[in-house]
Structure formats: structure tokens, C-alpha cells
Design an enzyme around this catalytic site. Structure first.
Site, short mmCIF file in Angstrom:
data_model
loop_
_atom_site.label_atom_id
_atom_site.label_comp_id
_atom_site.label_asym_id
_atom_site.label_seq_id
_atom_site.Cartn_x
_atom_site.Cartn_y
_atom_site.Cartn_z
N GLY A 9 0.84 -1.48 0.09
CA GLY A 9 -0.07 0.00 0.04
C GLY A 9 0.92 1.39 0.06
O GLY A 9 0.25 2.23 0.60
N SER A 56 4.58 -5.58 -2.77
CA SER A 56 4.80 -4.16 -2.71
C SER A 56 5.32 -3.31 -1.63
O SER A 56 6.87 -3.74 -1.41
CB SER A 56 3.25 -3.37 -3.12
OG SER A 56 3.22 -2.22 -3.48
#
Length: 428
Positions: free
Chosen positions: A31, A119
Site C-alpha cells: 500500500g 509491494s
């Protein structure tokens, strides 16, 4: 919980079979260090441990955005906040300490922990091994589409804090503490999410993570890492093909390219000219290289040079969402066995392919080697995953109907001449 610093929770999933000393897989969500959380439906662990009862899965929370990664010590009253720039990583370390001290009560082996993320989670799990004293809490890393590329220098961190303060009209930490959470989040959005991340302060984190890998900082940690074929297509599909995406990334590169020499700019321009299609295609493929592919290979190269183990992969299965292709995060629902979660993937991937990939992840967590025998593989085929080596540069390619090892030179994933050097600039 997203709007509160009272967010430091973790979740444990385990099969109720009474068995002990199971390998532990600790998931750290992504995120961009500003969003996400363990409530993400496609990252829920029940289905994973039902299929793989020989592993325990844990997911953890950590402070995000300005609550977890805002440099404050240079402010007039900032001396009491010397670590504010890396609190999110410190939260992760505290979670790992708790797991180390308590997981045996759940049937887990505290000496066989794999940290695992995608991520910003991938950024986290490739950064945590560089923190002094961290290795007692884990022995393996699985990084999906993430490296220390999002980290920044102290100067960058101070500049970003100063701009953030100007947006809010604040001068001191005391001023910031009076601002409502909604206004803080709005100011962060104005600043830009991709300017939040861990600080390479030379104290908690090394000034150059790549060099730390080359010098052997993680050589006793087994690493499995990779990326997807069309990473940036996720960001393009989310923002739209037209002006928003092109404007944002054109502006971003123009601002950051002042760091490049004229020769380096010419190499980047040459790379972009060779990309067929519209402007957004050029930007997608360039940022594939900058944020994902080049950093991935540099970590594998440096880990291998130092005498460590690096297993590398390239995921090529495509989403059915228009324009998404094999974009950032399309594999998450597959990895956690949530085929019904299709917002990014668009569809369920082949079941046998999916089971085989998950089994490789568990096999790596158990043994440090993701290879499967024909007997252990859900597809009935033996899969020998070669270690990355400096000559052959082999990786496992996850084609949906053909999992196989391949040399980088066969597929030419990385432009060694025209983009590899960009890793020295981190998050351009």
C-alpha cells in the site's frame, strides 16, 4: 483503525491438528506505506492454511503514512522524536519479536520464520534484514514486487516534511499534534503518496541497501523474490489510460530526471523510443524497469555476490481486467487462495497452477528451497528451481500453463545498459 495509531494488531491462522514446530509465514501488507491493512479480503489466510496445514500464517499491522514515516527531529521541538521517520519498520520489528516469543504456543517454530510481503510489504521484507539484530526473528524472505526502492535519504525526508508542514501551515511538532487526522491525510494526498517510505538514515537503516546486500548483510537469509510482467499496468488501469496517468508520471520523471547526467538521460530516451505504442506504454515499461525489474535483479546479483541464496521469479499470468495484463498485485488472490476476489485479477487463475505456486511458497518456508518433486507438486511434475547465479541469471517463470526455469537473457526482462544504472537513484 486506519485513522488511529492504535492499530498494532496481528492475526494468526493455523490448522487445528495439534502438530508442533510448523514453519511460520509472516505477511506484511503493501500500500505504498500509506494505505492497506490486514482487513484486505484477498489477503485473508483461512483458505491458505486449510490447503497447507503444515504452515502457520500471520499478518501484521504497522503505522502508515505520516504516522509511521515522517522525519521530525530537525524541527524546533523535534529532538524527542529521533526515530519518527522509521516507526512503521519499528512496528514490524516489534511484531516479529512478539511472534518469536509467543508463536510456539500456537504450534509454530520460532526458529523457522519467513517474512513475506508484496509491494511496500516486499520493500519491508527486503529492508528488515538490514536492521541490526533482526536476523534472530526470521531466516527467510519472500518478496513479491517489492525492494528497498521506496526508501529515501535524510535530505529527501526533511524536504518532504518541510513541504508537508507548509501545506498545513505548521512550524513545530506541537502544531502538527493539533491537526485533525482528516486534514493530515488530505495534506499527505497533496504531497503525494509515493514520497512516503523508510529513511536510509545511516543509523537504523544503511545509506545504501544494495551495497549492504553486496557486503553480505543478508547472506545468511534465504531470499525468494520476483515481479510481474506488466507491473505498471495496474497503476495505469486504476488511474485511466489517458491524461491522469500520463501527466502524473511524465511530471514525476521530469522532476526527478534532474538527478541524471546527460548521458543517462539519453539512455532512458533511447529505451523509451524502442517501446511500441502510446505514451502510456512507454511510461509503463520505463517504470517497470525503475521500480521493479532493475531493483529485483540488483538484489539478486548482490545477494549472490555476497555468497547468499537468491531464488528469483517472473510472473506472467494475465488478469482479465481491461488493460491490467500481468499488473502489480494480480497474483495476490492466487497466492492466498481467494479466487473469488477478482477486482484486480478479473478471474480465477488455473487451479492447479495456483496450488503449485502456493506449494512452492510453503516449501521454501519449510526448507529454504522452493523446488518440488513430482510427488509433492500439485501438478504432478517435478520443478527444480535453480538458484540465481551471476553467469546464467536463471529465474522461475510462472506462465499459467508452463512453470519453468529460464535464463534472463532468453526473455530479456531487464535492459542492463539503459535502465539498470537507475537503481542508484532509488524511487525516481
Amino acid at each position: 483503525l486506519f485513522r488511529s495509531e492504535d492499530c498494532l494488531y496481528l492475526n494468526v491462522w493455523k490448522a487445528d491438528d495439534g502438530k508442533k514446530n510448523k514453519p511460520v509465514m509472516v505477511w506484511i501488507h503493501g500500500g505504498a506505506f500509506t494505505a492497506g491493512g490486514t482487513v484486505e479480503p484477498r489477503e485473508e489466510g483461512t483458505n491458505f492454511v486449510k490447503e497447507n496445514p503444515d504452515a502457520i500464517v500471520i499478518s501484521i499491522e504497522y503505522r502508515l503514512g505520516v504516522f509511521g514515516f515522517l522525519h521530525l527531529s530537525h524541527l524546533p521541538d523535534g529532538k524527542d522524536y529521533p526515530d519518527a521517520q522509521n516507526l512503521g519498520l519499528m512496528d514490524q520489528m516489534m511484531a516479529l519479536k512478539w511472534i518469536h516469543e509467543n508463536i510456539a504456543s500456537f504450534g509454530g517454530d520460532p526458529d523457522n520464520v519467513t517474512i513475506w510481503g508484496e509491494s511496500a510489504g516486499g520493500d519491508s521484507v527486503t529492508t528488515l534484514p538490514l536492521i541490526e539484530g533482526s536476523h534472530k526473528y526470521f531466516k527467510r524472505v519472500i518478496a513479491q514486487s517489492g525492494t528497498p526502492v521506496l526508501s529515501k535519504t535524510t535530505k529527501q525526508a526533511i524536504d518532504d516534511t518541510n513541504e508537508f508542514m507548509d501545506i498545513l501551515g505548521c512550524k513545530t511538532v506541537a502544531d502538527l499534534q493539533k491537526i485533525e487526522v482528516e486534514k493530515l491525510l488530505a495534506a499527505l494526498e497533496t504531497l503525494g503518496d509515493m514520497r512516503i517510505g523508510p529513511e536510509r538514515d545511516g543509523k537504523y537503516l544503511p545509506l545504501d541497501p544494495y551495497e549492504a546486500y553486496a557486503k553480505g548483510a543478508a547472506k545468511d537469509i534465504d531470499i525468494l523474490q520476483g515481479c510481474n510482467k506488466d507491473e505498471m499496468n495496474f497503476f495505469m488501469a486504476e488511474s485511466g489510460v489517458g491524461a491522469p496517468f500520463v501527466e502524473e508520471y511524465t511530471r514525476r520523471f521530469a522532476k526527478n530526471s534532474v538527478l541524471l547526467t546527460d548521458k543517462e538521460k539519453a539512455l532512458v530516451e533511447s529505451f523509451c523510443k524502442d517501446v511500441k505504442g502510446e505514451k502510456y506504454e512507454q511510461l509503463c515499461r520505463l517504470y517497470d524497469q525503475i521500480w521493479f525489474i532493475a531493483p529485483l535483479f540488483r538484489i539478486s546479483e548482490n545477494q549472490t555476490k555476497a555468497g547468499g541464496k537468491a531464488y528469483t521469479y517472473f510472473f506472467t499470468a494475465e488478469s482479465s481486467v481491461p488493460l491490467m495484463k500481468s499488473g502489480h498485485g494480480v497474483e495476490i488472490s492466487l497466492i492466498f487462495n481467494h479466487p473469488e476476489e477478482t477486482r484486480v485479477s478479473g478471474r480465477a487463475f488455473d487451479e492447479t497452477f495456483s496450488k503449485t505456486m502456493r506449494r512452492m511458497w510453503v516449501q521454501f518456508a519449510k526448507t529454504g528451497n522452493p523446488s518440488l518433486s513430482a510427488k509433492d507438486s500439485p501438478d504432478g511434475k517435478a520443478h527444480e528451481w535453480p538458484l540465481y547465479d551471476l553467469k546464467n541469471k536463471e529465474m522461475m517463470v510462472f506462465d499459467e500453463f508452463n512453470i519453468h526455469p529460464e535464463k534472463e537473457s532468453q526473455r530479456k526482462i531487464l535492459d542492463w545498459e539503459r535502465t539498470y544504472f537507475l537503481t542508484k537513484y532509488f524511487c525516481l
